[in-house]
Write a protein that holds these residues in place. Structure first.
Motif, PDB file in Angstrom:
ATOM      1  N   LEU A 269       0.828  -1.200   0.000  1.00  0.00           N
ATOM      2  CA  LEU A 269       0.000   0.000   0.000  1.00  0.00           C
ATOM      3  C   LEU A 269       0.867   1.256   0.000  1.00  0.00           C
ATOM      4  N   GLN A 270       1.918   1.262   0.795  1.00  0.00           N
ATOM      5  CA  GLN A 270       2.813   2.421   0.838  1.00  0.00           C
ATOM      6  C   GLN A 270       3.517   2.618  -0.501  1.00  0.00           C
TER       7      GLN A 270
ATOM      8  N   LYS B 268       2.286   1.846  -3.463  1.00  0.00           N
ATOM      9  CA  LYS B 268       1.289   2.424  -4.373  1.00  0.00           C
ATOM     10  C   LYS B 268       1.081   3.900  -4.082  1.00  0.00           C
ATOM     11  N   MET B 269       1.037   4.274  -2.810  1.00  0.00           N
ATOM     12  CA  MET B 269       0.845   5.672  -2.448  1.00  0.00           C
ATOM     13  C   MET B 269       2.025   6.523  -2.907  1.00  0.00           C
ATOM     14  N   SER B 270       3.234   6.043  -2.737  1.00  0.00           N
ATOM     15  CA  SER B 270       4.398   6.823  -3.168  1.00  0.00           C
ATOM     16  C   SER B 270       4.429   6.936  -4.691  1.00  0.00           C
TER      17      SER B 270
ATOM     18  N   SER C  90       1.774   7.099  -6.580  1.00  0.00           N
ATOM     19  CA  SER C  90       0.741   8.083  -6.892  1.00  0.00           C
ATOM     20  C   SER C  90       1.250   9.503  -6.651  1.00  0.00           C
ATOM     21  N   VAL C  91       1.963   9.704  -5.567  1.00  0.00           N
ATOM     22  CA  VAL C  91       2.531  11.027  -5.281  1.00  0.00           C
ATOM     23  C   VAL C  91       3.542  11.409  -6.356  1.00  0.00           C
TER      24      VAL C  91
ATOM     25  N   SER D 256      -2.204  10.617 -13.998  1.00  0.00           N
ATOM     26  CA  SER D 256      -2.429  11.842 -13.244  1.00  0.00           C
ATOM     27  C   SER D 256      -2.573  13.026 -14.190  1.00  0.00           C
TER      28      SER D 256
END
Length: 175
Positions: free
Chosen positions: A47-48, A50-52, A54-55, A163
Motif C-alpha cells: 500500500l505504501q 502504491k501511495m508513493s 501516486s505522489v 495523473s
C-alpha cells in the motif's frame, strides 16, 4: 508405578500423558500469529509503495503543467503574438474542458486552441485590456493599456488511471 526424579516430581503419570501435545499446539498458535503479522506487514508495504507512486505521478504532472504554462507565457511575451479577445462571457470563463482535454486543437465550445508541449497542453484566452491591471495605481502610466491573458496549462502523466494537473495564471502584458 510412576518413577520419581531427584526433585521429587513424577516423570510419568496421568498429568504428563495429558500434556504431551500441548507444546505442539502452542507452537502452532505462535506460528499462525507470526504468519498473520507477516502478511499484514506485506500488505502495508504494498500500500505504501502504491501511495508513493501516486505522489510521484502527481508531482510529475504538476511539473509538466507548470512547464506548459511557462512555455505559453514566453509565447504571449513575444511582440508578434496576437489572439482575438473572447467573443462572449461564456468564452472568457475558465475552460472546463481542461479536466478532459487530451489532444491539441480548437475547442469550439470554449474557443480555446490547445497547443501540445512535452507531456502536456496549454491554452490561451485574451480576456481584454485595462488601464490598471492590479487596481493599485502606484505610479503606473494609466494611459497605456495592459492586455490580460488567461493561460491554462495541463500536465498529463500515464495513461488510464494516470495523473492530470491543471494550473492557470493571468498574465498582464503592457501594450
Amino acid at each position: 508405578m510412576p518413577t520419581i526424579d531427584r526433585r521429587g516430581f513424577s516423570c510419568q503419570g496421568p498429568r504428563s500423558v495429558s500434556q504431551r501435545g500441548m507444546v505442539l499446539v502452542v507452537s502452532l498458535i505462535f506460528l499462525l500469529l507470526l504468519t498473520l503479522v507477516g502478511i499484514s506487514s506485506m500488505q502495508n508495504a504494498t500500500l505504501q509503495e502504491k501511495m508513493s507512486g501516486s505522489v510521484q505521478l502527481r508531482n510529475q504532472s504538476f511539473q509538466i503543467a507548470e512547464a506548459a504554462l511557462r512555455v505559453a507565457e514566453v509565447e504571449v511575451q513575444k511582440p508578434a503574438y496576437t489572439i482575438s479577445a473572447c467573443a462572449s462571457v461564456i468564452k472568457c470563463a475558465p475552460p472546463t474542458e481542461a479536466a478532459t482535454v487530451a489532444a491539441a486543437g480548437l475547442n469550439v465550445a470554449s474557443g480555446v486552441t490547445w497547443v501540445a508541449t512535452a507531456g502536456g497542453l496549454y491554452g490561451v484566452q485574451k480576456i481584454g485590456t485595462t488601464k490598471d491591471p492590479v487596481n493599485a495605481s502606484f505610479g503606473l502610466d494609466e494611459s497605456l493599456p495592459w492586455t490580460l491573458y488567461r493561460i491554462t496549462g495541463v500536465g498529463l502523466v500515464g495513461s488510464q488511471g494516470g495523473s492530470r494537473t491543471v494550473v492557470e495564471s493571468i498574465y498582464a502584458r503592457l501594450y
